[in-house]
Design a protein around this motif. Structure first.
Motif, PDB file in Angstrom:
ATOM      1  N   MET A 107       0.821  -1.207   0.000  1.00  0.00           N
ATOM      2  CA  MET A 107       0.000   0.000   0.000  1.00  0.00           C
ATOM      3  C   MET A 107       0.858   1.262   0.000  1.00  0.00           C
ATOM      4  SD  MET A 107      -3.169  -0.724  -0.256  1.00  0.00           S
ATOM      5  CE  MET A 107      -3.757   0.919   0.110  1.00  0.00           C
ATOM      6  N   PHE A 113      -6.556   3.925  -4.975  1.00  0.00           N
ATOM      7  CA  PHE A 113      -7.777   3.189  -4.641  1.00  0.00           C
ATOM      8  C   PHE A 113      -8.932   3.704  -5.483  1.00  0.00           C
ATOM      9  CE2 PHE A 113      -8.869   6.986  -2.368  1.00  0.00           C
ATOM     10  CZ  PHE A 113     -10.249   6.973  -2.243  1.00  0.00           C
ATOM     11  N   THR A 141      -7.970  -1.731  -5.011  1.00  0.00           N
ATOM     12  CA  THR A 141      -6.630  -1.165  -5.015  1.00  0.00           C
ATOM     13  C   THR A 141      -5.836  -1.954  -6.054  1.00  0.00           C
ATOM     14  OG1 THR A 141      -5.455  -2.635  -3.465  1.00  0.00           O
ATOM     15  CG2 THR A 141      -6.854  -0.905  -2.503  1.00  0.00           C
TER      16      THR A 141
END
Length: 297
Positions: A107, A113, A141
């Motif tokens: 991430m 996203f 994502t």
């Protein structure tokens, strides 16, 4: 690792909008047909519709949606039916929360996203008519995708037959996807919509899921659609049966106290509320779920 899933995102967003349209029409139909009993002498309520915007940290456009709110109707004291489609990059706080809760690697390196969904909360004029919540959503994502949501009933005056009907309709819509699914999603709702500091449930339950990724997007999307399709047949008959019942000060007081409980949960525990505020979505749309009046004792 997932692809950009452009077609899948478009289909999901279109479904949430079509579900929104059918619910808005049905709720305005309830307003028109309420011609006897409490509040029937008031004008029929209508939704006020406004666009919402999400602004990225750099000031650029990052999606938005439609906020549809009805206030002071014959049947609904306040009801919101929102849809959204937002995108961009997650801030550092949201990245850490997502990685920690969902175990998604990477991430920090690629925090893009996309999310779309529908969110509904109805607070009713007549305390005999249960409040209700429903939401379904898709999240993407570059590292994963999943579906989530459900619906749950929140009466201040409980009727066993209403609870049984609401759950029966949910089960009927979930059973084609596996007869083990309804019991699991019911238990999930019981756990999720629990208020630890009050040591009680928010309402009488329903169904709930999160992180739904079986590896088969079509199957999970079909399940999400059926959760949405279950809502109106589960809820409308309860409204139609209870909306003409007489009530007094004690029943109204019980409704306001129960709304205080609802507000506590949504502000302290609800993940959707936290995510919406953390990612910069329109605060009025995020907090649409709060009741117009509430009471604490």
């Amino acid at each position: 690792m997932s692809t950009d899933m452009i077609d899948e995102k478009a289909r999901a967003a279109a479904w949430f909008k079509s579900l929104r349209d059918s619910i808005v029409a049905a709720f305005e139909g309830l307003e028109d047909s309420h011609d006897t009993g409490p509040f029937s002498d008031q004008p029929a309520g209508r939704f006020d519709v406004s666009e919402t915007k999400r602004t990225a940290e750099d000031g650029s456009d990052a999606g938005g949606g439609l906020m549809s709110v009805m206030r002071g109707g014959r049947v609904f004291e306040k009801v919101g039916v929102n849809i959204s489609e937002v995108y961009g990059t997650l801030g550092e706080r949201a990245q850490h929360a997502m990685a920690a809760r969902k175990g998604i690697p990477g991430m920090k390196d690629d925090p893009r996203f996309w999310a779309s969904g529908i969110s509904l909360v109805a607070h009713m004029q007549n305390p005999h008519v249960p409040a209700v919540h429903m939401n379904t959503r898709m999240f993407w994502t570059p590292h994963a995708w999943w579906f989530g949501g459900g619906s749950d009933l929140n009466p201040c005056l409980e009727y066993d037959e209403d609870t049984a009907h609401f759950h029966h309709v949910q089960k009927r819509h979930l059973d084609p996807h596996g007869e083990d699914l309804y019991p699991r999603l019911k238990e999930w709702a019981d756990d999720y919509f629990y208020i630890p500091h009050r040591k009680r449930a928010r309402g009488v339950g329903g169904i709930f899921m999160d992180d739904r990724n079986s590896g088969d997007w079509e199957a999970d999307f079909a399940l999400t659609q059926d959760i949405g399709r279950a809502f109106l047949p589960a809820y409308l008959p309860l409204v139609e049966q209870r909306r003409t019942l007489a009530f007094g000060a004690a029943e109204k007081d019980a409704q306001l106290v129960h709304r205080g409980l609802y507000a506590e949960y949504n502000l302290v525990y609800d993940r959707g509320t936290k995510f919406g505020l953390e990612t910069g979505h329109d605060a009025n749309a995020v907090l649409m779920s709060l009741p117009p009046l509430a009471k604490w004792i």
